[in-house]
Write a protein that holds these residues in place. Structure first.
Motif, mmCIF file in Angstrom:
data_model
loop_
_atom_site.group_PDB
_atom_site.id
_atom_site.type_symbol
_atom_site.label_atom_id
_atom_site.label_comp_id
_atom_site.label_asym_id
_atom_site.label_seq_id
_atom_site.Cartn_x
_atom_site.Cartn_y
_atom_site.Cartn_z
ATOM 1 N N ALA A 84 0.488 -0.912 -0.127
ATOM 2 C CA ALA A 84 0.216 -0.060 0.304
ATOM 3 C C ALA A 84 1.228 1.383 0.178
ATOM 4 N N SER A 115 -3.753 6.356 0.322
ATOM 5 C CA SER A 115 -4.243 5.455 0.582
ATOM 6 C C SER A 115 -4.275 4.439 2.107
ATOM 7 N N ARG A 116 -3.211 4.628 2.420
ATOM 8 C CA ARG A 116 -2.814 4.417 3.526
ATOM 9 C C ARG A 116 -3.369 6.047 4.626
ATOM 10 N N ALA A 124 -6.283 5.507 4.840
ATOM 11 C CA ALA A 124 -7.373 4.617 6.030
ATOM 12 C C ALA A 124 -6.787 4.859 7.613
ATOM 13 N N GLU A 138 -6.441 -4.965 15.371
ATOM 14 C CA GLU A 138 -5.891 -5.388 14.122
ATOM 15 C C GLU A 138 -5.759 -6.210 14.862
ATOM 16 N N ARG A 177 -7.021 -6.085 10.157
ATOM 17 C CA ARG A 177 -7.794 -5.276 9.190
ATOM 18 C C ARG A 177 -8.462 -4.232 10.376
ATOM 19 N N LYS A 229 -8.709 0.148 7.122
ATOM 20 C CA LYS A 229 -8.107 -0.684 6.005
ATOM 21 C C LYS A 229 -8.591 -0.936 5.653
ATOM 22 N N CYS A 277 -10.386 0.455 2.054
ATOM 23 C CA CYS A 277 -9.337 0.851 2.069
ATOM 24 C C CYS A 277 -9.084 -0.161 0.702
ATOM 25 N N LEU A 320 -6.766 -2.578 2.085
ATOM 26 C CA LEU A 320 -5.592 -2.807 3.339
ATOM 27 C C LEU A 320 -5.616 -3.677 4.382
ATOM 28 N N ARG A 321 -4.715 -3.954 4.051
ATOM 29 C CA ARG A 321 -4.253 -5.166 5.478
ATOM 30 C C ARG A 321 -3.065 -5.314 6.258
ATOM 31 N N VAL A 367 2.157 -3.499 5.087
ATOM 32 C CA VAL A 367 0.485 -2.885 4.420
ATOM 33 C C VAL A 367 0.457 -2.769 3.281
ATOM 34 N N ARG A 396 -2.069 -4.239 -0.331
ATOM 35 C CA ARG A 396 -3.314 -4.288 -0.522
ATOM 36 C C ARG A 396 -3.896 -5.276 -1.324
#
Length: 323
Positions: free
Chosen positions: A17, A21-22, A25, A76, A82, A86, A89, A91-92, A147, A149
């Motif tokens: 990521a 995007s981060r 999130a 988390e 997640r 996240k 968006c 993400l993970r 992180v 996507r």
């Protein structure tokens, strides 16, 4: 592109990521956490009006640490990387080897997040993410996490290789109900990316995944069958079963079920006829000949006049009216 493999369902070949995007999130997560923190602070302030300033300050610090540090760590840990932001968006957070994070990873990330995100308003985190080749902030570096996507455009998906012809249908009787979705995902992603891996890594991954799959099905891998070919054949068998199940369901929905047949209706011709083979008034039950034939002609004419004057118009002719 990073090649990641995990038995928990983290996708192989996911992309790290990047900062936009981060940042989005983190903004979503901070908005939720600050809202919860303000509501708790107002409630505690109303409940502790009788306490002294030292006790009030201690409660405020404890609330701050509990919500803004303990909250992200707990979320988390329980969701395996997640958070709400996240998840929104796509993400993970995963380990460097692609596995799911544990409590210690989330704790280090949360503790460092207080310094590089809350303490410096995100300046240190942004600089570290821009400098890092994989977009990692300091919390990721110290925790050994990354992180990634999870949602990748469908057009970039690679085709899965088909199984060898001599293995087609060999696993038709294999019980696949005990295989979890995470293992299926790991096997499929391995098959689509195996040609991009080194030979030793590719072989070890295939052996590990085939052993896990054989343990779930209860049937060992056949002798002389390569691990990668075994994985491809079993996944192909699962896809064929899903295709047959979907085809059967579609056929069942489109099939028209005939309704009950209508009951036979007794209709007669003028002068005493019969339809559907049922005797009506004016017909002899024994011989089936009309009794009106032996009556005088005037009586027959009177019968027809009476029928034409009956309520509802003339008698039916024996043909069903058009619908």
């Amino acid at each position: 592109m990073n090649e990641l493999v995990t038995g928990d369902g983290v996708v192989l070949g996911v992309q790290p990521a990047r900062l936009p995007s981060r940042a989005l999130a983190i903004a979503i997560d901070l908005a939720v956490l600050l809202t919860v923190f303000l509501l708790l602070s107002i409630g505690l302030a109303l409940a502790t009006v009788t306490l002294d300033e030292a006790a009030t300050a201690a409660i405020a610090v404890a609330t701050f640490l509990l919500v803004l540090v303990g909250g992200p760590v707990a979320v988390e840990t329980l969701t395996h990387g997640r958070s709400l932001g996240k998840l929104a968006c796509g993400l993970r957070v995963v380990r460097d080897d692609g596995g799911p994070i544990r409590f210690r990873h989330a704790l280090v990330r949360g503790a460092m997040g207080v310094v590089e995100i809350l303490g410096t308003f995100g300046v240190v985190g942004c600089v570290a993410s821009l400098v890092s080749a994989r977009g990692r902030r300091l919390g990721d570096v110290f925790a050994g996490t990354l992180v990634v996507r999870e949602r990748v455009p469908a057009g970039r998906a690679l085709a899965m290789p088909p199984p060898p012809p001599w293995l087609a249908g060999r696993f038709a009787q294999l019980d696949l109900s005990g295989v979890p979705d995470g293992l299926w995902l790991a096997v499929r992603q391995y098959l689509t990316r195996m040609h991009q891996l080194e030979a030793t890594v590719r072989g070890s991954m295939a052996e590990r995944l085939s052993a896990d799959l054989a343990a779930r099905t209860g049937v060992p891998v056949p002798q002389g069958v390569p691990a990668a070919a075994y994985l491809a054949a079993v996944v192909n068998e699962r896809q064929m079963r899903e295709l047959r199940r979907a085809t059967t369901a579609d056929a069942g929905r489109t099939r028209q079920v005939p309704g009950p047949l209508p009951a036979p209706v007794d209709r007669g011709f003028p002068g005493g006829g019969a339809v559907e083979g049922r005797p009506v008034q004016g017909r002899s039950a024994g011989t089936g000949t009309a009794t009106a034939a032996s009556a005088p002609q005037g009586a027959g004419r009177a019968g027809r006049d009476t029928a034409s004057e009956a309520p509802g118009g003339p008698a039916p002719t024996g043909f069903a009216p058009p619908a």
